[in-house]
Design an enzyme around this catalytic site. Structure first.
Site, PDB file in Angstrom:
ATOM      1  N   LYS A 119      -2.968  -6.517   2.627  1.00  0.00           N
ATOM      2  CA  LYS A 119      -1.749  -5.920   3.203  1.00  0.00           C
ATOM      3  C   LYS A 119      -2.055  -5.467   4.628  1.00  0.00           C
ATOM      4  CE  LYS A 119       1.739  -2.361   2.061  1.00  0.00           C
ATOM      5  NZ  LYS A 119       2.055  -1.245   1.157  1.00  0.00           N
ATOM      6  N   SER A 125       6.626  -1.685  -0.766  1.00  0.00           N
ATOM      7  CA  SER A 125       6.358  -2.252   0.549  1.00  0.00           C
ATOM      8  C   SER A 125       5.303  -3.360   0.563  1.00  0.00           C
ATOM      9  CB  SER A 125       5.923  -1.137   1.494  1.00  0.00           C
ATOM     10  OG  SER A 125       4.690  -0.584   1.067  1.00  0.00           O
ATOM     11  N   SER A 179       4.733   1.060  -4.205  1.00  0.00           N
ATOM     12  CA  SER A 179       4.626  -0.084  -3.297  1.00  0.00           C
ATOM     13  C   SER A 179       3.705  -1.212  -3.756  1.00  0.00           C
ATOM     14  CB  SER A 179       4.200   0.382  -1.909  1.00  0.00           C
ATOM     15  OG  SER A 179       5.311   0.924  -1.238  1.00  0.00           O
TER      16      SER A 179
END
Lengths: 505, 486
Positions: free
Chosen positions: B79, B154, B178
């Protein structure tokens, strides 16, 4: 009738007292910074060379607590008679400024390391307790350097070396009632920090900083009127002058019917005035909240007791010891203990004479103190050198050797000062200097007698004056003999010979 | 020819160890497939092909010397809020468009130490603020199961990438769901470990007391393998626990006889998709079949406050964490200003997107003088109550089971105009971060061609229990073998 008017006016005159509280920020003498491993020894480093992602506030980095800084703060808190809470924590103090790398300062808000302590100052022979409100740890900010382009545009440079340095904040109660008391408080506080070895206490270099809160109020009242915060004071003298100025400014303001505005004022040293910096209307809302990256700290009683037991001797105790052991006058003891380095020098010097009898040692102690507080300090000030640096040249052994020469009569009092200065400059022992410069004291009466005859012959007026009863003329004549002998004559012998020759008492 | 990109970590490892395939071959296959599918899915922010090939060669060299760990030579995506030395780390924000960190996050150091192959960085909601990966300042990521749908967020880029085989595994970060919510939306396994289990050093902070890094993988075994590497105490992160890391693969046993599992009613919220409820009920019955003792009537009454206090605490911390982006030191900097203050203000005005600004404003407000006690302090008190409620529950149950999200993946654009609807998509995952306990989301059904996630929650540092329940369920059901059409 006019008389009654005068009395009425006199009745209106109010006596004000000054109320002062101080906030001191002291950098700590740790090896590394507060929340990262960067070396704290950046004094002579190029800008932005003692930095890492943590103290630069880069994305994703985390602080870790410098345990040594915690210990230093606990030591200071204990030395200042504070109580140590079971728990303390760090908080974020939020405000935007380019010298603050993260946009918040990791400080301590409502759970500091130490609370409710005091230190004692000596005001004209009377002890006075000054309360310590709290003591906490935080981090220093970067240094901004403001510049102008040749075209006159201003710009600023950021040096991050200082960012993240451990900074201990010590807040006093508003217990000081004069600039002199404020000065005494600072002197004492600095001495304590130096004895603990936690701070250099150097105000000029910015490792020891002081802001003051000052207000005045009618004598006998207990309320606080609008207080003014004074900043930008970079020496003990500046603190004293700024507070003197501010106390008077506030009295004048009230006398002319003005209101005192609660505000921050900056001391302008070269003009000797304070000027308004910002009024409290623009005060920041710091939005403190607990620092989630650092767990709260627990101070076990065992740990606190251990630190307390290991505290070094503090000025109070050393002051008492100096008087008890060496019979030094309180003034000497007080001034010596203001600096750890002076005490260390003194102690080493007198330690060289441990075989002396008690009375000789006490006499020697006073002589060492005289040198330290007199000629030594004068030269240190004149040449802007610290005793920590000068002690490698005028070693305690060298000073001891000099005093021995004077005691034996080899060296005259006036000449010993010349020799001392030479020792200070060259680092040579007194004996070598005396030999090299031929400064051995003349105690030979025939030689001094010859010089005296010459001086008497050349100074008829002074001789006449003396005989007419003018005592100062004797001092003048002795001085002339000393001068003619290039300071080498033994002053006691000179005095006796002159008295004999002039038929004096 | 075997489709190498479809392998799991443990399958890759077997082939690498037996030297039936090299890391270079595996990495090439991944990059080739990634380049083919990412044009549509848009999971990746930055692909570092050259670095990946160099790492693959280094991994092959290590393997030839007999140095092979389960993650050695296995391609992964990270990420874009975890710092990799020398690789652009944007947090999907304009603010960090060209930010290249000079340091590795601790998790990256650990992955590099076992010669894993990092092929790039994944798209996310800006600074991890969002539930759909639509808040990226650059582009939205699509759900591989239905390109019209969001992948969740996210960590939507990481979840979508693993679902469509752009990487064998990925790392995500989870502040309020997330990792789990996008894992649920994309039909993969996503774990938020216990707060303090994995170092946050090098993870760009959103809400420091809630953020946690975790694995996003194709199955439960892989989840354990990744956790084995990334977990552990880190002296650079004072909030990590000084506890030994067990071998999590030892927990992977199909037998869950006697495990006490609670089903808290509050997580089956109003407005929940009925099909999701049915899927969950079926999944829980499956656990019962496998020997777990189910209590269908657990109540955690403070759950209803979790969303409200989350949106006080997380923005409060974020308002401080994001203050450093002032254009002075790195990242975007507004250069046309007349004064220093204008430069700092405009940098934030143009550098941050609307959701980030909204949360900075919320947090700044909640911490302001006069509001602090009513909002921040009150929220912290409720946080303590929620924690205690979980602690009490875990005296009676080994785990709690809930849906990961009340719905399956929603349409792109469907909730972008309504922040509260968007926030509600994390209603089942937020309380877990507030309590700091671990939870894993595993595939547990399909609704309208979209995956359903089941969330298994345990007490602090009970990742082994979660993995065991998840593994037993996975082995008894077909969901983890389902793949979106490439």
């Amino acid at each position: 009738m006019p008389q009654r008017g005068v009395i009425a006016i006199l009745c209106d005159v109010v006596n004000y007292e000054t109320v002062i509280g101080l906030e001191v920020h002291s950098q700590l003498l740790t090896k590394s910074k507060m929340y990262c491993a960067c070396s704290a020894d950046y004094a002579s480093a190029l800008p932005n060379t003692h930095v890492c992602p943590v103290c630069m506030g880069m994305p994703g980095v985390l602080p870790t607590i410098n345990q040594r800084a915690i210990e230093f703060t606990l030591m200071t808190a204990l030395a200042l008679n504070c109580s140590i809470p079971e728990h303390a924590k760090f908080d974020r103090k939020n405000y935007p400024y380019p010298d603050l790398m993260k946009g918040y300062q990791i400080s301590q808000y409502d759970a500091p390391v130490g609370v409710k302590g005091y230190l004692v100052i000596d005001v004209e022979g009377k002890k006075k307790k000054i309360g310590i409100t709290r003591l906490h740890l935080e981090e220093d900010v970067a240094k901004l350097v403001h510049r102008n382009t040749p075209e006159g545009e201003t710009y600023s440079l950021v040096d991050i070396n200082r960012a993240g340095m451990p900074l201990m904040e010590i807040v006093s109660e508003p217990d000081m009632s004069s600039p002199e008391e404020a000065r005494l408080y600072l002197v004492k506080l600095r001495a304590i920090l130096q004895y603990l070895g936690v701070s250099t206490g150097n105000m000029e270099e910015g490792s020891f900083r002081c802001d003051a809160n000052i207000s005045i109020r009618p004598v006998g009242t207990t309320e606080y009127l609008s207080k003014v915060e004074v900043k930008n004071m970079n020496s003990f003298r500046a603190v004293y002058r700024a507070l003197e100025y501010e106390a008077q400014r506030q009295r004048d303001a009230l006398a002319s019917g003005e209101r005192i505005v609660q505000e921050t004022r900056g001391w302008v040293d070269d003009k000797g005035v304070t000027v308004s910096q910002r009024s409290k209307e623009y005060a920041h809302d710091y939005r403190y909240f607990p620092e989630p990256d650092l767990p709260p700290m627990a101070f076990s009683r065992e740990m606190v007791q251990k630190i307390e037991a290991e505290l070094p001797d503090l000025p109070e105790k050393i002051y008492d010891d100096l008087i008890a052991e060496y019979n030094l006058p309180p003034y000497d003891a007080e001034v010596l203990t203001q600096s750890k380095h002076y005490v260390a020098y003194f102690t080493t010097s007198i330690g060289l004479k441990s075989s002396m009898s008690t009375s000789d040692r006490q006499k020697r102690a006073k002589t060492i103190s005289n040198w330290l507080l007199g000629e030594f300090t004068r030269l240190l000030n004149a040449k802007n050198v610290k005793i920590e640096e000068a002690k490698d040249k005028v070693t305690p052994e060298n000073l001891s050797g000099l005093i021995d020469l004077v005691d034996k009569g080899t060296l005259s009092g006036p000449l010993s000062k010349t020799v001392f200065e030479e020792m200070f400059n060259s680092g040579k022992p007194a004996g070598i200097i005396v030999e090299e410069k031929g400064l051995v004291q003349i105690s030979d009466t025939s030689e001094i007698s010859n010089i005296s005859d010459k001086v008497i012959a050349e100074n008829e007026k002074a001789v006449t004056d003396y005989r007419a009863g003018k005592e100062q003329s004797l001092t003048f004549i002795i001085g002339q003999v000393m001068k003619a002998s290039k300071g080498k004559a033994n002053p006691a012998v000179v005095r006796q010979i002159i008295l004999d020759k002039l038929g004096g008492k | 020819m075997q489709e190498l990109h479809k392998l799991t970590i443990h399958e890759s490892h077997k082939l690498l160890k037996e030297k039936k395939v090299s890391s270079v071959e595996l990495t090439e296959a991944i990059l080739k497939h990634l380049n083919k599918v990412d044009a549509k899915v848009r999971a990746c922010m930055t692909v570092t092909g050259e670095n990946a090939m160099a790492a693959a060669k280094a991994a092959d060299k290590a393997i030839s010397k007999g140095k092979i760990e389960p993650l050695t030579g296995v391609p992964a995506l990270i990420k874009d809020n975890m710092c990799i030395k020398g690789v652009r780390t944007t947090c999907s924000s304009k603010m960090l468009e060209n930010f290249i960190p000079p340091y590795d996050a601790t998790v990256i150091e650990k992955l590099k130490a076992v010669n894993t192959v990092i092929v790039g960085k994944t798209n996310m909601d800006e600074f991890a603020m969002g539930s759909s990966t639509e808040n990226s300042a650059y582009f939205a990521t699509h759900n591989p199961w239905n390109l019209d749908c969001v992948p969740g967020g996210s960590s939507g880029g990481s979840a979508a990438a693993v679902a469509i085989d752009e990487a064998i595994y990925a790392l995500g970060s989870d502040t309020g769901g997330s990792i789990r919510q996008p894992a649920g939306f994309c039909g993969v396994v996503g774990m938020k470990p216990t707060y303090g289990r994995v170092s946050r050093f090098g993870l760009v902070a959103f809400a420091s007391s809630l953020d946690q890094i975790g694995p996003i993988t194709k199955d439960v075994t892989d989840c354990a393998l990744v956790l084995n590497v990334i977990a552990g105490h880190d002296k650079r992160d004072s909030t990590t626990a000084a506890l030994d890391v067990p071998d999590y693969t030892k927990a992977l046993k199909p037998d869950i006889k006697g495990f006490r599992v609670g089903v808290p009613g509050e997580y089956f919220v109003e407005g929940m998709q009925p099909e999701v409820r049915q899927a969950l009920e079926a999944a829980i019955k499956k656990l019962e079949e496998l020997g777990a003792v189910i209590d269908w009537n657990v109540s955690l009454p403070h759950t209803k406050y979790a969303l409200a206090i989350y949106y006080i605490l997380a923005p409060s911390e974020a308002s401080a964490n994001l203050a450093r982006y002032d254009g002075v030191k790195y990242g975007y900097s507004y250069r046309e200003a007349g004064t220093m203050w204008e430069a700092m203000e405009k940098t934030k005005q143009y550098g941050f997107g609307p959701e980030v600004k909204r949360r900075i404003m919320l947090g700044t407000y909640a911490l302001s003088a006069g509001y602090y006690d009513a909002y921040y302090v009150k929220a912290q008190k409720v946080r303590t109550l929620i924690k205690q409620e979980f602690e009490e529950a875990f005296k009676k149950y080994d785990a709690l089971v809930t849906p990961t999200s009340p719905t399956v993946a929603f349409k792109i654009g469907e909730k972008t105009d309504d922040p509260v609807q968007m926030y509600l998509s994390d209603v089942c995952t937020l309380p877990i971060n507030i309590a700091g306990v671990p939870a894993v989301s595993i595939p547990a059904g399909m609704v309208n061609g979209l995956p359903v996630g089941m969330q298994i929650i345990g007490k602090h540092f009970s990742e082994e229990t979660l993995l065991r329940l998840a593994y037993a369920y996975e082995q008894a059901t077909p969901w983890h073998t389902k793949k979106p059409a490439a």
